[in-house]
Write a protein that holds these residues in place. Structure first.
Motif, PDB file in Angstrom:
ATOM      1  N   GLY A   1      -1.315 -13.049  25.962  1.00  0.00           N
ATOM      2  CA  GLY A   1      -0.451 -14.224  25.912  1.00  0.00           C
ATOM      3  C   GLY A   1      -0.063 -14.758  27.267  1.00  0.00           C
ATOM      4  N   ALA A   2      -0.588 -14.149  28.319  1.00  0.00           N
ATOM      5  CA  ALA A   2      -0.257 -14.584  29.687  1.00  0.00           C
ATOM      6  C   ALA A   2      -1.524 -14.948  30.447  1.00  0.00           C
ATOM      7  CB  ALA A   2       0.503 -13.486  30.417  1.00  0.00           C
ATOM      8  N   GLU A   3      -2.462 -15.619  29.762  1.00  0.00           N
ATOM      9  CA  GLU A   3      -3.713 -16.074  30.374  1.00  0.00           C
ATOM     10  C   GLU A   3      -4.548 -14.916  30.905  1.00  0.00           C
ATOM     11  OE1 GLU A   3      -4.582 -19.189  30.119  1.00  0.00           O
ATOM     12  OE2 GLU A   3      -2.689 -19.688  29.152  1.00  0.00           O
ATOM     13  N   GLN A   4      -4.480 -13.768  30.226  1.00  0.00           N
ATOM     14  CA  GLN A   4      -5.261 -12.610  30.645  1.00  0.00           C
ATOM     15  C   GLN A   4      -5.738 -11.835  29.415  1.00  0.00           C
ATOM     16  OE1 GLN A   4      -2.505 -10.458  33.167  1.00  0.00           O
ATOM     17  NE2 GLN A   4      -3.523 -11.176  35.029  1.00  0.00           N
ATOM     18  N   TYR A   5      -6.878 -11.152  29.582  1.00  0.00           N
ATOM     19  CA  TYR A   5      -7.362 -10.208  28.580  1.00  0.00           C
ATOM     20  C   TYR A   5      -7.155  -8.801  29.128  1.00  0.00           C
ATOM     21  CZ  TYR A   5      -9.578 -14.102  26.164  1.00  0.00           C
ATOM     22  OH  TYR A   5      -9.808 -15.273  25.486  1.00  0.00           O
ATOM     23  N   VAL A   6      -6.481  -7.973  28.341  1.00  0.00           N
ATOM     24  CA  VAL A   6      -6.157  -6.616  28.785  1.00  0.00           C
ATOM     25  C   VAL A   6      -6.670  -5.618  27.752  1.00  0.00           C
ATOM     26  CG1 VAL A   6      -4.129  -7.342  30.067  1.00  0.00           C
ATOM     27  CG2 VAL A   6      -3.894  -6.714  27.670  1.00  0.00           C
ATOM     28  N   ALA A   7      -6.864  -4.372  28.197  1.00  0.00           N
ATOM     29  CA  ALA A   7      -7.326  -3.308  27.297  1.00  0.00           C
ATOM     30  C   ALA A   7      -6.209  -2.946  26.333  1.00  0.00           C
ATOM     31  CB  ALA A   7      -7.751  -2.092  28.110  1.00  0.00           C
ATOM     32  N   THR A   8      -6.465  -3.118  25.031  1.00  0.00           N
ATOM     33  CA  THR A   8      -5.459  -2.846  24.007  1.00  0.00           C
ATOM     34  C   THR A   8      -5.838  -1.684  23.090  1.00  0.00           C
ATOM     35  OG1 THR A   8      -6.478  -4.560  22.621  1.00  0.00           O
ATOM     36  CG2 THR A   8      -4.606  -5.206  23.983  1.00  0.00           C
ATOM     37  N   ALA A   9      -7.081  -1.251  23.124  1.00  0.00           N
ATOM     38  CA  ALA A   9      -7.493  -0.119  22.278  1.00  0.00           C
ATOM     39  C   ALA A   9      -8.713   0.544  22.901  1.00  0.00           C
ATOM     40  CB  ALA A   9      -7.812  -0.582  20.861  1.00  0.00           C
ATOM     41  N   GLU A  10      -8.766   1.867  22.779  1.00  0.00           N
ATOM     42  CA  GLU A  10      -9.881   2.648  23.316  1.00  0.00           C
ATOM     43  C   GLU A  10     -10.362   3.623  22.253  1.00  0.00           C
ATOM     44  OE1 GLU A  10      -7.872   4.427  26.545  1.00  0.00           O
ATOM     45  OE2 GLU A  10      -8.269   2.810  27.973  1.00  0.00           O
ATOM     46  N   TRP A  11     -11.630   3.965  22.343  1.00  0.00           N
ATOM     47  CA  TRP A  11     -12.208   4.946  21.414  1.00  0.00           C
ATOM     48  C   TRP A  11     -13.052   5.930  22.205  1.00  0.00           C
ATOM     49  CZ3 TRP A  11     -17.469   5.113  19.110  1.00  0.00           C
ATOM     50  CH2 TRP A  11     -17.572   6.122  18.140  1.00  0.00           C
ATOM     51  N   ASN A  12     -12.645   7.206  22.165  1.00  0.00           N
ATOM     52  CA  ASN A  12     -13.367   8.319  22.801  1.00  0.00           C
ATOM     53  C   ASN A  12     -13.383   8.249  24.322  1.00  0.00           C
ATOM     54  OD1 ASN A  12     -13.910   9.550  20.384  1.00  0.00           O
ATOM     55  ND2 ASN A  12     -16.037   8.866  20.259  1.00  0.00           N
ATOM     56  N   LEU A  13     -12.474   7.510  24.933  1.00  0.00           N
ATOM     57  CA  LEU A  13     -12.410   7.521  26.395  1.00  0.00           C
ATOM     58  C   LEU A  13     -11.050   7.043  26.838  1.00  0.00           C
ATOM     59  CD1 LEU A  13     -13.966   4.561  28.302  1.00  0.00           C
ATOM     60  CD2 LEU A  13     -13.589   4.420  25.872  1.00  0.00           C
ATOM     61  N   THR A  14     -10.738   7.346  28.079  1.00  0.00           N
ATOM     62  CA  THR A  14      -9.544   6.831  28.740  1.00  0.00           C
ATOM     63  C   THR A  14      -9.997   6.158  30.021  1.00  0.00           C
ATOM     64  OG1 THR A  14      -8.187   8.615  27.828  1.00  0.00           O
ATOM     65  CG2 THR A  14      -7.310   7.409  29.717  1.00  0.00           C
ATOM     66  N   PHE A  15      -9.796   4.840  30.068  1.00  0.00           N
ATOM     67  CA  PHE A  15     -10.329   4.073  31.189  1.00  0.00           C
ATOM     68  C   PHE A  15      -9.292   3.037  31.608  1.00  0.00           C
ATOM     69  CE2 PHE A  15     -12.814   0.274  32.601  1.00  0.00           C
ATOM     70  CZ  PHE A  15     -13.244   0.811  33.809  1.00  0.00           C
ATOM     71  N   ARG A  16      -8.877   3.111  32.849  1.00  0.00           N
ATOM     72  CA  ARG A  16      -7.897   2.165  33.374  1.00  0.00           C
ATOM     73  C   ARG A  16      -8.639   1.007  34.045  1.00  0.00           C
ATOM     74  NH1 ARG A  16      -3.121   5.001  36.579  1.00  0.00           N
ATOM     75  NH2 ARG A  16      -2.358   2.875  36.303  1.00  0.00           N
ATOM     76  N   SER A  17      -8.442  -0.172  33.495  1.00  0.00           N
ATOM     77  CA  SER A  17      -9.143  -1.341  34.026  1.00  0.00           C
ATOM     78  C   SER A  17      -8.137  -2.412  34.404  1.00  0.00           C
ATOM     79  CB  SER A  17     -10.118  -1.900  32.985  1.00  0.00           C
ATOM     80  OG  SER A  17      -9.397  -2.364  31.863  1.00  0.00           O
TER      81      SER A  17
END
Length: 689
Positions: free
Chosen positions: A344-360
């Motif tokens: 909602g702030a003009e950005q796409y962010v990671a909201t769900a992960e499957w089988n990994l933990t990844f900070r982007s």
């Protein structure tokens, strides 16, 4: 030992052909070639069963076995001949005619069968040559018909019959080898004869796959990928265990003192290895891809895949975003992935992960990646991009995506031609060619997943809106009551200068202030509990009216209470009932001039307590009563909120009562509240009995 292996070999063949026979019989729709194919499977199963029976009796070369083998060969040849003559009617090049070729093959077959029967009857020529030559001839005829079928089938249609040709042709080819060997060495090779049952069983899945591909001769069966996957797994496991068992037998026989130890060690290790392989995601993925690639014209069973996809998104469990990633990754055998949606702030962010933990890092909506996904709606193959960036005109891969572990695909989630989000998947467990079929399927499921996510987002927004609505509604009622209390206190203050020396006024003032304090405390408590927690019970109605009128004593004209029937009780909440009736009294005071009159009457009518609030005020027309009176936030008063009458009607209806109004402009208004008496229905039932 060989006899036991032979029994197992032909038993497997019998079970396989019986299973295929049942499938064909259940799905047969009256087609001629389907009937021939079904009967051929049945005869082959009987032939294998007869060999098992006579082998256990010690007579493997009995006459019934030979007759069933002749019938088996004849049925498979008849099936091939019928398909060659009747399949693909639009292609007439090199097509056999029914009359002469069929008659020729039938004549040859009759001669071969006669020679074989004479051989079994004892009229053999030189040491069994006639019998062997007869079965060799049947095998040659079968191979010729198989070759004719494959060669005369157009290239585009061969995918539907090639496995049947391979399976049936394999049967005849092995028979040819078996009988030629017997003819050359003047004896039957027991090892070759023993393996014959396994060879026949191998032909069953090949014939079933061709039937599932549904050419014109098909009976309409469909061998699903799931069945073929489990069958291949089971069959491979059986072969593996047979090999291990044979190796274990060899070790035990030749291993001396270490034989038993080596055998047990080998068997346990082999079983552990088999279990590890069967539960390996990489192996299962490789087997599924191999089956789809080599046994089916299309890479997916779309019905099964779509049902699995919808089932994954619909079941309860992890959050929807994680299920979306898992469902999309399953289609391409990817082991992990991550979902990006708008914050909602003009950005796409990671909201769900499957089988990994990844900070982007967040991805801006105006970045090259997002613009490309929205404009092209393509599935991005990162490996293809690295090999040929020109195919992805204008695309720039962000740095965080380069750091994604084994990044492979970027799947856009399109909702109403807008980019709702995207999924990044890791490299698949097995090699998958990203062709048009795979990309189209990913686009479709991406749109479906976007619709699910958008619906969930709307549902969450609606839930929040309802919470605010509940809070605002409660606040509105509280503010409305506060407004009434402020009006009373303001009126009290306005009259204080004139009547402050009057003891009666002072007494009323203290009572009014005390009542206002209690009301304010009650209103503050409303913010800590829901309206539904108010307790209901027996309420004496005349006491409620007295308190309601006393709270309005500071206004003019002062209401007059007329109790025509005392002692009447109703079921409800005392303070809530006082408040809603107080709304009606307050409205009457505000609508009536000082010289007017307000009467509050309490009476009984047919088991109901009736409260009438009549004034001589401005009145209302019918149009206002029908369209605006009971509608919230509608009011004719400049400081009014339009909530009092609405709340009154809602609560009266909630406790089983009825609210009626009659009014004429400039003549006044009468509100009539009817409430069922407490225990009236029970008393009425007791009196009738």
């Amino acid at each position: 030992m060989l006899a036991a292996i032979a029994v197992a070999s032909y038993s497997i063949a019998a079970c396989a052909f019986l299973l295929l026979f049942i499938l064909l019989l259940l799905k047969w729709r009256g087609r001629r070639h389907g009937a021939v194919l079904t009967f051929a499977c049945f005869v082959t199963a009987l032939w294998a069963i007869s060999i098992v029976y006579f082998t256990k009796q010690g007579v493997p070369a009995a006459l019934p076995v030979g007759i069933l083998e002749m019938l088996r060969n004849a049925m498979w040849s008849a099936f091939l001949l019928g398909v060659v003559n009747a399949s693909f009617p639009t292609h007439t090049v090199m097509r056999l005619k029914i009359s002469k070729p069929t008659a020729s093959y039938a004549s040859i077959y009759m001669l071969l069968i006669i020679a074989a029967v004479l051989s079994y009857a004892g009229f053999d020529f030189v040491d069994g040559i006639a019998g062997s030559m007869s079965f060799i001839g049947m095998a040659v005829v079968g191979m010729i018909l198989t070759e004719q079928l494959f060669r005369n089938t157009p290239g585009k249609a061969r995918w539907g019959i090639k496995y049947a040709c391979l399976g049936i042709g394999g049967l005849f080819a092995y028979d040819f080898y078996f009988y030629v060997d017997a003819l050359l060495f003047r004896r039957v090779n027991v090892e070759i004869w023993t393996a014959r049952g396994f060879i026949n069983a191998f032909a069953v899945p090949l014939i079933a796959v061709s039937a599932a591909r549904n050419p014109e001769w098909s009976v309409g069966i469909a061998v699903s990928r799931r069945i073929l996957f489990h069958s291949a797994t089971l069959f491979g496991s059986a072969i593996y265990l047979l090999v291990v068992a044979a190796a274990g037998y060899y070790l035990r026989f030749f291993g001396g003192d270490w034989g038993t130890v080596l055998q047990v060690t080998l068997l346990v290790s082999a079983i552990v290895l088999l279990i590890a392989v069967l539960f390996s995601g990489t192996f299962r993925s490789w087997l599924k891809v191999s089956i789809s690639k080599h046994f089916y014209n299309y890479g997916y069973d779309y019905r099964e895949e779509w049902l699995n996809f919808i089932r994954t998104l619909s079941v309860e469990g992890p959050q929807l975003g994680e299920r979306v990633v898992r469902a999309i990754a399953h289609l391409v055998e990817s082991p992990k992935g991550i979902l990006y949606t708008s914050n909602g702030a003009e950005q796409y962010v990671a909201t769900a992960e499957w089988n990994l933990t990844f900070r982007s890092d967040p991805e801006d909506t105006d970045s090259a990646l997002c613009i490309f996904l929205k404009r092209k709606q393509w599935v991005i193959d990162l490996q293809e991009f690295d090999a040929d960036p020109a195919k992805y005109d204008g695309l720039v891969i962000p740095e965080w995506l380069r750091n994604f572990p084994q990044a492979w695909l970027v799947v856009p989630l399109i909702e109403n031609d807008d980019l709702f989000g995207f999924v990044v998947l890791a490299k698949s467990r097995s090699k998958i060619t990203l062709n048009w079929e795979v990309t189209d399927l990913l686009k479709i499921v991406g749109k479906q997943a976007a619709s699910y996510l958008a619906r969930q987002e709307s549902a969450n927004a609606l839930a929040v809106a309802r919470q605010f609505e509940t809070f605002n509604r409660m606040s509105t009622f509280v503010v409305h009551d506060l407004k009434n209390l402020v009006s009373q206190l303001a009126l009290l203050l306005a009259n204080a200068e004139k009547h402050k020396e009057s003891p009666e006024f002072q007494k009323d003032m203290l009572e009014t202030i005390d009542h206002a304090v209690h009301k304010m405390r009650g209103l503050l408590q409303k913010f800590n509990r829901d309206f539904s927690t108010e307790r209901s019970g027996r309420v004496l109605l005349e006491n409620v009216l007295e308190r309601a009128i006393a709270s309005k004593s500071g206004g003019e004209p002062r209401p007059h209470l007329d109790i025509r029937a005392s002692g009447m009780a109703v079921s409800g909440n005392s303070s809530r009932l006082e408040r809603v009736i107080g709304h009606l009294i307050q409205n009457a005071i505000e609508a009536t001039p000082r010289e007017g009159r307000i009467d509050v009457r309490l009476m009984e009518d047919a088991g109901n307590a009736v409260v009438e609030i009549a004034d001589t005020g401005k009145g209302m027309n019918d149009q206002f009563i029908r369209g605006r009176l009971f509608k919230p936030f509608e009011s004719t008063k400049s400081a009014g909120m339009g909530i009092g009458v609405f709340e009154t009607r809602e609560y009266i209806l909630q406790i089983g009562g009825r609210l009626e109004v009659s009014s004429r402009p400039s003549e006044g208004t009468t509100f009539r509240v009817s409430l069922p008496l407490y225990g009236y229905e029970e008393d009425k039932m007791l009196s009738t009995t």
